[in-house]
Design a protein around this motif. Structure first.
Motif, mmCIF file in Angstrom:
data_model
loop_
_atom_site.group_PDB
_atom_site.id
_atom_site.type_symbol
_atom_site.label_atom_id
_atom_site.label_comp_id
_atom_site.label_asym_id
_atom_site.label_seq_id
_atom_site.Cartn_x
_atom_site.Cartn_y
_atom_site.Cartn_z
ATOM 1 N N PRO A 105 0.828 -1.210 0.000
ATOM 2 C CA PRO A 105 0.000 0.000 0.000
ATOM 3 C C PRO A 105 0.867 1.268 0.000
ATOM 4 N N GLY A 106 0.180 2.392 0.064
ATOM 5 C CA GLY A 106 0.874 3.662 0.221
ATOM 6 C C GLY A 106 1.110 4.394 -1.083
ATOM 7 N N GLU A 107 1.777 5.537 -0.975
ATOM 8 C CA GLU A 107 2.106 6.356 -2.132
ATOM 9 C C GLU A 107 3.409 5.890 -2.765
ATOM 10 N N PHE A 108 3.774 6.530 -3.876
ATOM 11 C CA PHE A 108 5.005 6.141 -4.563
ATOM 12 C C PHE A 108 6.172 6.192 -3.573
ATOM 13 N N PRO A 109 6.976 5.132 -3.480
ATOM 14 C CA PRO A 109 8.038 5.040 -2.460
ATOM 15 C C PRO A 109 9.240 5.921 -2.789
ATOM 16 N N ILE A 110 9.204 7.186 -2.351
ATOM 17 C CA ILE A 110 10.294 8.106 -2.676
ATOM 18 C C ILE A 110 11.577 7.741 -1.941
ATOM 19 N N MET A 111 11.477 6.873 -0.924
ATOM 20 C CA MET A 111 12.708 6.427 -0.253
ATOM 21 C C MET A 111 13.631 5.683 -1.215
ATOM 22 N N LEU A 112 13.078 5.211 -2.350
ATOM 23 C CA LEU A 112 13.915 4.527 -3.329
ATOM 24 C C LEU A 112 14.869 5.477 -4.042
ATOM 25 N N TYR A 113 14.673 6.791 -3.865
ATOM 26 C CA TYR A 113 15.626 7.735 -4.442
ATOM 27 C C TYR A 113 17.043 7.474 -3.922
ATOM 28 N N ASN A 114 17.132 6.864 -2.736
ATOM 29 C CA ASN A 114 18.442 6.591 -2.134
ATOM 30 C C ASN A 114 19.123 5.375 -2.741
ATOM 31 N N CYS A 115 18.407 4.639 -3.567
ATOM 32 C CA CYS A 115 19.027 3.510 -4.276
ATOM 33 C C CYS A 115 19.690 4.071 -5.536
ATOM 34 N N SER A 116 20.873 4.605 -5.366
ATOM 35 C CA SER A 116 21.506 5.424 -6.408
ATOM 36 C C SER A 116 21.895 4.640 -7.654
ATOM 37 N N LYS A 117 22.022 3.321 -7.549
ATOM 38 C CA LYS A 117 22.438 2.521 -8.696
ATOM 39 C C LYS A 117 21.278 1.763 -9.351
ATOM 40 N N LEU A 118 20.066 2.022 -8.907
ATOM 41 C CA LEU A 118 18.901 1.270 -9.383
ATOM 42 C C LEU A 118 18.669 1.493 -10.877
ATOM 43 N N GLN A 119 18.592 0.386 -11.629
ATOM 44 C CA GLN A 119 18.384 0.456 -13.076
ATOM 45 C C GLN A 119 17.025 -0.109 -13.506
ATOM 46 N N VAL A 120 16.526 -1.106 -12.787
ATOM 47 C CA VAL A 120 15.243 -1.732 -13.111
ATOM 48 C C VAL A 120 14.358 -1.688 -11.873
ATOM 49 N N LEU A 121 13.166 -1.075 -12.016
ATOM 50 C CA LEU A 121 12.220 -0.970 -10.905
ATOM 51 C C LEU A 121 10.843 -1.411 -11.393
ATOM 52 N N ASP A 122 10.298 -2.454 -10.773
ATOM 53 C CA ASP A 122 8.980 -2.978 -11.142
ATOM 54 C C ASP A 122 8.088 -2.963 -9.907
#
Length: 1014
Positions: A105-122
């Motif tokens: 649940p919840g809103e878009f997880p902006i905490m993922l901004y800290n995953c600086s090397k993230l290339q694929v997000l599903d």
């Protein structure tokens, strides 16, 4: 000296490697601690139980490592219900994160901004809400982003166009009700863009989208697009998949749209395009074209005949005129050709099928004339020939009689003549033959295709007698032969067709009596033999046909009384007019509902004067016998009764002693195999298999209700077989039922208590279901049990749908080896005293091999109206055949209609699909007995689920797990409305891969206590 140097080097590298090993080991320990903490924060999902403190994360199934460090996290479909914790970005080298198909649940997880090397997000198929943050481009390393199937709303922000390396962007099936930005056109590396199924405000396609020169995949179906397709799309030189369907686009297709060298598929169907198809279709590599369900006008461009790689040409449901370009018939790769529902004229090009291996040829509902092409099956793979409702004439080409691949053959409503090629009747795979309203002649054959289930030959000139060999047409379900020249008697062999649902023989020259051995027609719901020369009495057995709702025997020469059993049927439609019937009509029919059912039978009488028949009471007074005669009759009858009673008592005791003696001797021949703890013996069962306990007839035998103790506890006993030896088919069904139910346990699957077997009979003993089967509650106009039932309200129906889905989901997804039921239908869903649903009748079930995805059957089994189309076509079955059948049950639940009789012209599936385009149209078909404003939204949702489950292609149907998830979202355990997120889904296979399922959503908003849908 050299030895000393080597020794020094060895120790040097040893001292260096020790710290590196220590650092590596420490890193693994740190990441393991992060992951174990993450698992706890996610609520310790049972599906990731392999995560532990004693092994390296790199060996866990959900983890992928690079150089000893965690780089990929695969948590798809792990039943996660908690929000994403910030600690996930403590995995500093994380490049791949898949959280799809959970309940996050919840809103878009902006905490993922800290995953600086993230290339694929599903993040697809979760419960995210709110708007996409305006600074989403802070995930600057993304190559792939998928947020499909959530509850995101509002506008798509401009920042979505600022990703420098983004290649895949999927935002489909959300609640976006604002705009999408033209800045998407700035994504210079974008290859795939999916925005389908979103209720954007009406807007035009930005011309900037034409700048996406690397785009291979564009999916903007049902996104409220208006205006014209921009000319800039001519620049999309890499495009392979193009779908702008179900919008409000208008104008011409850009002149250069089909000149893209690599274009493989075009979908533009169901728009409001009003101009002609452009003539600039010159892409020789074009493989599939679908412009169906538009308002396209004009002629089909000649250039279509130059597409040498074209396999699929779909132009149906438009306003196209003119003749077909002759060159289309010569295309070497053409497999599917569908131009039905247009205004096309002229002759069909004779070259069709000669140069390619045609599989489907559908040209119905046009104005074609001339002959049918003779080479349609030259390639030997033609499965469907649908050319009805045209002006075609001549004879059926003899070559089609040798087409063994044919499955459906439809030429009704034309001007054909001559005899049917004998080979066509016996075409190996043929299941549907529809030839009504032509001038065909000849006689019926004794042998037909093994799988022929539907024959419609009404309004022709067929003649002769109905052959005795018709008894071999064992899979026949629908036989419509009205208005022909058939004569002679109706052969009694026709009563062997136990699967018949519809039998129409009206308007012929048939004579003699109606066969009395019709008890085997237990599935028959429509019988019409009117306008013939039939005589004799109406067989009493007609009154015992449990499903008969339409009966027409009018305009014949029937005599005698109307069998009382017909009254028990309470048929929906009854016509016995214009015969020579006499006596009193059955009490149940003595009402205005049947006021036109008995006209022109001068010797019939009724109590209700409104029926316009003679008054039965006045007839009795007029015909009353003299008093002296009455006295003699009374004495004779009294003596006969006394003698009969004495004889009966003597016979009773003789027979009872004989049965007890025989039963005690034969009990040893019965073998009991128990699957549960029993509080009865085989003697309790065997001694009570009497007609007084008979409650019904199944497809393979009789069903009894037997009380096993004084408290009234009962069991249901299905007796397979009779006084004759069991045949091989019944043995197989018994073995299948025992194999399946003896090895599984689930609260929504009927409990098999034991089986009792002998050489001649097999007994299956189950828990007794007080409320019997679902079909009796939904279709209350048939059967003695059903006639007094109350209306099944909507909460109960939804609860039943969830329960049945739980049982099927367990069979498909939770058993060690998947089980396919193969005969899911409303009569095989039983209801206990609390209306809890249980799946029953596993005689046709198949257990798949552990790693098998499908199973090939030697014969097609199941029930007409519930059979998935691919089952009849290929005999290859997987779990999707059950999904189709369950979809039919859902449609029964919401409409109250039967699977085969939504209306007089079509079955329930087709009827519901035609009304599924919008909610208002769906409301028109909902069951009026339960349709209320408080449940409309739920009923609409279930109807749409049923339509999706019954899609023709199995790959586009959801799994039972997905169906259950949707239904559970609307129904809690106690059957009340669940205040949690629900979803309505659509299924669309992605091209270029094995396929994927995407869901649009209904969502419950706690803030304003409303449910929102797409």
């Amino acid at each position: 000296m050299a030895k000393t140097q080597l020794t020094s080097l060895f120790f040097f590298f040893l001292f260096i490697s020790i710290p590196i090993t220590v650092i590596h080991s420490q890193a693994i320990n740190d990441e393991r601690a992060i992951l174990l903490n993450l698992k706890q924060q996610l609520g310790n999902p049972p599906s990731i139980s392999s995560w532990n403190s004693s092994s390296s994360p790199c060996v866990w199934p959900e983890i992928y490592c690079t150089a000893g460090s965690v780089t990929e996290l695969h948590l798809r479909e792990k039943d996660i219900t908690e929000k994403i914790p910030p600690s996930i970005c403590d995995l500093k080298n994380l490049t791949f994160l898949d959280l799809a198909w959970n309940f996050i649940p919840g809103e878009f997880p902006i905490m993922l901004y800290n995953c600086s090397k993230l290339q694929v997000l599903d993040l697809s198929q979760n419960y995210f809400v709110g708007q996409i943050p305006s600074d989403i481009d802070r995930l600057s390393s993304l190559i792939s982003l998928d947020i499909s199937g959530n509850n995101f709303s509002g506008n798509i922000p401009i920042s979505i166009g600022k990703f420098p390396v983004l290649q895949r962007l999927y935002m489909l099936q959300n609640l976006f009700n604002g705009t999408f930005p033209k800045e998407i056109g700035n994504l210079s590396n974008l290859e795939e863009l999916g925005m389908a199924y979103n209720p954007f405000i009406p807007m035009e396609i930005p011309r900037e989208f034409g700048f996406l020169k690397k785009l291979t995949y564009l999916w903007m179906k049902e996104t409220n697009l208006i205006g014209e397709i921009p000319e800039s799309f001519n620049n999309l030189s890499s495009l392979q998949y193009f779908d702008l369907s179900i919008n409000n686009l208008e104008g011409r297709v850009p002149s250069g749209l089909f000149s893209w060298e690599n274009l493989t598929i075009v979908y533009l169907f169901k728009n409001h395009l009003s101009n002609e198809i452009p003539k600039a279709v010159d892409a020789l590599n074009l493989v599939e074209v679908d412009l169906s369900q538009n308002n396209l006008t004009g002629t089909i461009p000649e250039v279509f005949g130059k597409l040498q790689s074209l396999r699929f040409l779909n132009l149906f449901s438009n306003q196209l005129t003119g003749e077909l370009p002759a060159a289309i018939g010569s295309l070497p790769a053409l497999k599917d050709f569908k131009v039905f529902q247009n205004k096309l004229t002229g002759v069909l090009p004779p070259e069709f099928g000669f140069h390619s291996k045609l599989e489907a040829f559908e040209v119905s509902e046009n104005q074609f004339s001339g002959d049918l092409p003779g080479n349609l099956c030259a390639g030997g793979v033609l499965q469907g020939l649908v050319a009805h409702t045209n002006n075609l004439e001549g004879e059926i080409p003899r070559s089609l009689g040798d087409c063994r691949s044919l499955r459906t053959f439809q030429l009704q409503n034309n001007k054909f003549s001559g005899e049917i090629p004998s080979g066509l009747w016996r075409s190996f795979n043929l299941s549907t033959l529809m030839l009504s309203n032509n001038s065909f002649s000849g006689e019926l054959p004794s042998r037909v295709a093994w799988n022929l289930s539907r024959v419609e030959i009404s309004d022709n000139k067929f003649s002769g007698e109905i052959p005795a060999g018709i008894s071999s047409w064992l899979n026949l379900v629908v036989f419509k032969a009205s208005n022909n020249l058939f004569n002679g008697e109706i052969t009694k062999e026709i009563t062997n067709l136990s699967k018949l649902i519809t039998l129409l023989l009206d308007g012929n020259e048939l004579s003699g009596e109606l066969p009395s051995e019709i008890i085997s027609w237990e599935s028959l719901n429509t019988l019409n033999v009117s306008r013939n020369k039939l005589s004799g009495q109406i067989p009493a057995a007609i009154g015992s046909l449990p499903d008969l709702i339409n009966l027409d025997l009018s305009e014949n020469r029937f005599t005698g009384e109307i069998p009382s059993g017909i009254g028990n049927l309470r048929p929906t439609s009854l016509n016995l007019s214009s015969n020579q019937l006499s006596g009193k009509i059955p009490e149940q029919l003595d009402n205005l509902a049947y006021e036109n059912s008995f006209l022109h039978n001068t010797d019939l009488c009724a109590d209700d004067p409104k029926l316009k028949l003679r008054d039965c009471n006045s007839i009795l007074k007029h015909d009353r016998p003299k008093k002296s005669t009455h006295r003699y009759v009374t004495v004779i009858v009294s003596l006969a009764v006394v003698v009969s009673f004495v004889v009966f008592v003597m016979i009773f005791f003789i027979v009872r002693d004989y049965k007890r003696k025989k039963s005690s001797q034969s009990l040893e021949t019965w073998k009991l195999t128990s699957f549960q703890r029993l509080n009865f013996s085989e003697w309790n069962i065997l001694s009570n298999l009497v007609d007084d306990n008979l409650v019904g007839f199944g497809g393979s035998g009789k069903v009894y209700r037997i009380e096993i103790d004084r408290s009234g506890e009962s069991v249901a006993v299905k007796k397979i077989g009779n006084h004759k030896k069991l045949d091989h088919k019944l043995e197989q069904e018994f073995s299948a039922e025992v194999e399946v139910l003896g090895s599984i346990r689930h609260r929504n699957i009927v409990k098999l208590l034991c089986c009792i077997s002998s050489e001649d009979s097999k007994l299956l003993v189950y828990e007794y279901m007080e409320n019997q089967s679902l079909d009796k509650w939904l279709h209350r106009n048939k059967g003695s049990f059903s006639s007094h039932l109350a209306v099944l309200d909507w909460p109960k129906r939804l609860k039943i749908a969830v329960g049945a889905a739980q049982g099927l989901c367990y069979m498909h997804h939770e058993c060690p080896t998947p089980i396919i039921h193969r005969d899911v239908k409303s009569s095989n869903i039983l209801l206990d005293i609390e209306f809890k649903a249980q799946i029953a009748d596993f005689g046709l079930a198949k257990i798949l091999a552990r790693h098998a995805s499908s199973h090939t059957m030697s014969t097609v089994a199941g029930s007409f109206g519930y059979l998935a189309p691919e089952y009849a076509y290929t005999t290859k079955v997987d779990t999707k055949v059950d999904v189709y059948s369950f979809g039919v049950v859902l449609l029964e639940l919401v409409t109250g209609r039967e699977a085969n009789s939504a209306n007089e012209n079509m079955g329930l599936v087709e009827w519901a699909r035609q009304h599924s385009l919008n909610d208002q149209s769906i409301i028109e078909i909902l069951d009026p007995e339960v349709k209320e404003s408080s449940c409309l939204e739920e009923m609409i949702m279930v109807c749409k689920v049923g339509v999706v489950c019954t899609r023709p292609s199995p790959s586009t149907r959801p799994s039972m797990r997905e169906v259950l998830h949707v239904l559970q979202s609307w129904c809690s355990e106690d059957g009340q409305e669940a205040k949690k997120v629900g979803s309505e889904f659509d299924v669309m296979p992605l091209l270029g891969g094995a396929g994927a399922t995407y869901f649009s959503s209904y969502r419950y908003d706690e803030g304003d206590n409303k449910v929102y849908n797409v």
